[in-house]
Design a protein around this motif. Structure first.
Motif, PDB file in Angstrom:
ATOM      1  N   THR A  31      54.204  28.649  60.652  1.00 51.99           N
ATOM      2  CA  THR A  31      53.995  29.338  59.298  1.00 51.99           C
ATOM      3  C   THR A  31      54.834  28.570  58.326  1.00 51.99           C
ATOM      4  OG1 THR A  31      54.105  31.411  60.446  1.00 51.99           O
ATOM      5  CG2 THR A  31      55.275  31.597  58.361  1.00 51.99           C
ATOM      6  N   GLY A  32      55.935  27.583  58.945  1.00 54.12           N
ATOM      7  CA  GLY A  32      56.637  26.579  57.733  1.00 54.12           C
ATOM      8  C   GLY A  32      57.903  27.232  57.317  1.00 54.12           C
ATOM      9  N   VAL A  33      58.637  28.020  58.344  1.00 56.46           N
ATOM     10  CA  VAL A  33      59.822  28.435  57.893  1.00 56.46           C
ATOM     11  C   VAL A  33      60.863  27.572  57.933  1.00 56.46           C
ATOM     12  CG1 VAL A  33      59.321  30.735  59.025  1.00 56.46           C
ATOM     13  CG2 VAL A  33      60.648  29.023  60.151  1.00 56.46           C
ATOM     14  N   VAL A  76      65.835  31.934  66.401  1.00 61.47           N
ATOM     15  CA  VAL A  76      65.952  32.389  65.123  1.00 61.47           C
ATOM     16  C   VAL A  76      65.293  31.369  64.123  1.00 61.47           C
ATOM     17  CG1 VAL A  76      67.938  32.544  63.371  1.00 61.47           C
ATOM     18  CG2 VAL A  76      68.444  33.247  65.663  1.00 61.47           C
ATOM     19  N   GLY A  77      64.658  31.936  63.069  1.00 61.91           N
ATOM     20  CA  GLY A  77      63.937  31.349  62.179  1.00 61.91           C
ATOM     21  C   GLY A  77      64.595  31.710  60.782  1.00 61.91           C
ATOM     22  N   ILE A  78      64.547  30.650  59.984  1.00 64.10           N
ATOM     23  CA  ILE A  78      65.258  31.404  58.417  1.00 64.10           C
ATOM     24  C   ILE A  78      64.257  30.627  57.473  1.00 64.10           C
ATOM     25  CG2 ILE A  78      67.102  30.825  56.972  1.00 64.10           C
ATOM     26  CD1 ILE A  78      68.901  30.112  59.383  1.00 64.10           C
ATOM     27  N   LEU A  79      63.841  31.714  56.706  1.00 59.85           N
ATOM     28  CA  LEU A  79      62.764  31.370  55.397  1.00 59.85           C
ATOM     29  C   LEU A  79      63.665  31.541  54.220  1.00 59.85           C
ATOM     30  CD1 LEU A  79      59.870  30.990  54.807  1.00 59.85           C
ATOM     31  CD2 LEU A  79      59.863  33.550  54.918  1.00 59.85           C
ATOM     32  N   ARG A  80      63.632  30.386  53.609  1.00 54.78           N
ATOM     33  CA  ARG A  80      64.713  30.613  52.197  1.00 54.78           C
ATOM     34  C   ARG A  80      63.501  30.553  51.160  1.00 54.78           C
ATOM     35  NH1 ARG A  80      69.576  29.183  54.437  1.00 54.78           N
ATOM     36  NH2 ARG A  80      69.749  27.622  56.284  1.00 54.78           N
ATOM     37  N   ALA A  98      55.606  34.264  53.790  1.00 54.23           N
ATOM     38  CA  ALA A  98      55.817  32.938  53.571  1.00 54.23           C
ATOM     39  C   ALA A  98      54.585  32.432  52.648  1.00 54.23           C
ATOM     40  CB  ALA A  98      55.910  32.042  54.749  1.00 54.23           C
ATOM     41  N   GLU A  99      53.572  33.145  52.679  1.00 50.91           N
ATOM     42  CA  GLU A  99      52.503  32.664  51.813  1.00 50.91           C
ATOM     43  C   GLU A  99      52.465  33.306  50.417  1.00 50.91           C
ATOM     44  OE1 GLU A  99      49.063  33.965  54.269  1.00 50.91           O
ATOM     45  OE2 GLU A  99      49.503  32.202  55.570  1.00 50.91           O
TER      46      GLU A  99
END
Ligand SMILES: [Zn+2]
Ligand SMILES: [Zn+2]
Length: 413
Positions: free
Chosen positions: A45-47, A61-65, A127-128
């Motif tokens: 997804t590109g986090v 754990v993933g972080i999407l900034r 994310a998109e």
């Protein structure tokens, strides 16, 4: 364009991931393949960051900034259950595992596969569409919810990665119409405590009880006396349950054993009452031991516990309004459940508010027919039953819509 106008773009991804997860369940603290897949999907997804093996077990754990704004923690649980699946779907689980040398079937009988697949779907959608929101999304895939302790095992390591959050959000699929959502402020799920009591008597020959302190008679007396906690010590306006589910003592009818063990399960909806009930158990057990002349006090171990899930009123009000805008009449007040969850431990580790709600997994018409016939309890399989396999749609869409709506209610601009 609204983010959810693009829901169809993630539907094939979510459905395919769900089918895979459903067919490949893993037991609590053994979610190795599942965790690896969750990490891989977050990367695809590109986090911005992906952490694996977070805490004591298989946490991811993933972080999407995405610029300035609040930090929102969202969580899905990853474990399946030792249940043999009894469903006619082509993605049915035929997995098995070993527990204490015994082979058991493994199934996602609590719908954690729905939680994982749809959270991945929401994250991909968000994310998109980074133009539609700002802030930071912390995506947590938690092990071992069923055995309680998966969340607790992650909190220290999680705080080292993410120092603070503003709010935590979680959802669960349940035996309700698949297009619907259920949410309420305040205590929505019970706290649970499991206590193992070891009573120390003095063993001897069954024909000479006068030389012994019989722990079997003592245990019997304790079991009955414990029933007076809920019936005599708890106000009639409060809700609580105390069950003695196991009792083990002895090997032969003419031997008085040395010890007896009781397994006690308690459910409560507020911390004050919970503390009071634990103190009452302690008081009754020790007083009965003393009354019987036991050579030493009983040992009381708390082997399993989960806090009450107590939805923050303000967070819940914000969410309910946003969900009502998205779902209209399909948002219903959530009825308090006697089951327990450890999700709130993640928010508690930060001292931050949270909300936890339910989405449906039962075909709408099937549910309506059972409701009309008054057979909801017998015709609709509930979580943990071998037939609890949600209909694919609209279950997955509803969960993606609900979680995405909840996140945007806090991060939307
Ligand atoms: Zn469960
Ligand atoms: Zn569950």
């Amino acid at each position: 364009m609204r983010v959810l106008d693009d829901l169809a773009s993630v539907r094939p991804f979510t459905e395919e991931l769900y089918r895979h997860l459903h067919a490949h369940p893993e037991l609590s603290d053994r979610e190795h393949e599942t965790a690896a897949r969750m990490a891989a999907e977050l990367r695809a997804t590109g986090v911005d960051e992906v952490h694996e093996g977070v805490g004591a077990s298989t946490g991811v754990v993933g972080i999407l900034r995405n610029g300035e704004g609040p930090t929102i923690l969202v969580r899905a649980d990853m474990d399946g259950l030792p249940v043999v699946e009894d469903a006619i779907v082509e993605y049915r689980s035929t997995q098995t595992a070993e527990i204490d040398g015994q082979t058991v079937g493994v199934m996602h009988a609590c719908g954690h596969d729905v939680h994982m697949a749809t959270l991945q779907g929401s994250v991909r959608l968000l994310a998109e569409h980074r133009d539609a929101w700002s802030g930071t999304l912390v995506v947590v895939f938690q092990p071992a919810e069923e055995t309680i302790g998966g969340a607790r095992g992650m909190t220290d390591a999680l705080r080292a990665i993410v120092p603070d959050i503003d709010v935590a959000l979680g959802q669960h699929v349940g035996p309700y119409p698949a297009s619907s959502v259920r949410i309420a402020p305040g205590p929505v799920m019970a706290a649970c405590d499991e206590l193992i009591v070891t009573i120390h008597g003095r063993g001897g020959h069954g024909s000479q009880p006068e030389t012994t302190v019989d722990p079997v008679v003592l245990a019997a007396s304790i079991v009955l006396r414990l029933q007076t906690i809920v019936s005599r010590e708890i106000p009639s306006t409060a809700q609580a349950v105390l069950t003695v589910g196991t009792i083990h003592a002895g090997t032969k009818s003419n031997i008085i054993p040395d010890t007896a063990r009781l397994g006690i399960s308690m459910r409560t909806y507020d911390e004050e009452l919970r503390t009071r009930m634990r103190a009452a158990v302690e008081r009754i057990v020790q007083a009965e031991c003393q009354a019987a002349g036991a050579p030493e006090p009983a040992t009381i171990e708390r082997t399993l516990w989960a806090p009450v899930t107590d939805n923050d009123p303000e967070t819940t009000a914000t969410l309910t309004a946003a969900l009502a805008e998205e779902f209209g009449d399909d948002v219903h007040p959530m009825v308090r459940l006697s089951g327990s969850e450890d999700f709130s431990e993640l928010a508690a580790a930060y001292g931050r508010p949270y909300a936890f709600w339910f989405t449906g997994g039962i075909d709408d018409e099937r549910y309506a027919a059972a409701e009309a016939a008054g057979t909801l309890l017998t015709d609709i399989p509930s979580n943990h039953s071998p037939g609890f396999v949600p209909v694919l749609q609209p279950t997955l869409d509803t969960a993606v819509r609900a979680m995405t709506t909840a996140v945007l209610a806090h991060l939307g601009r």
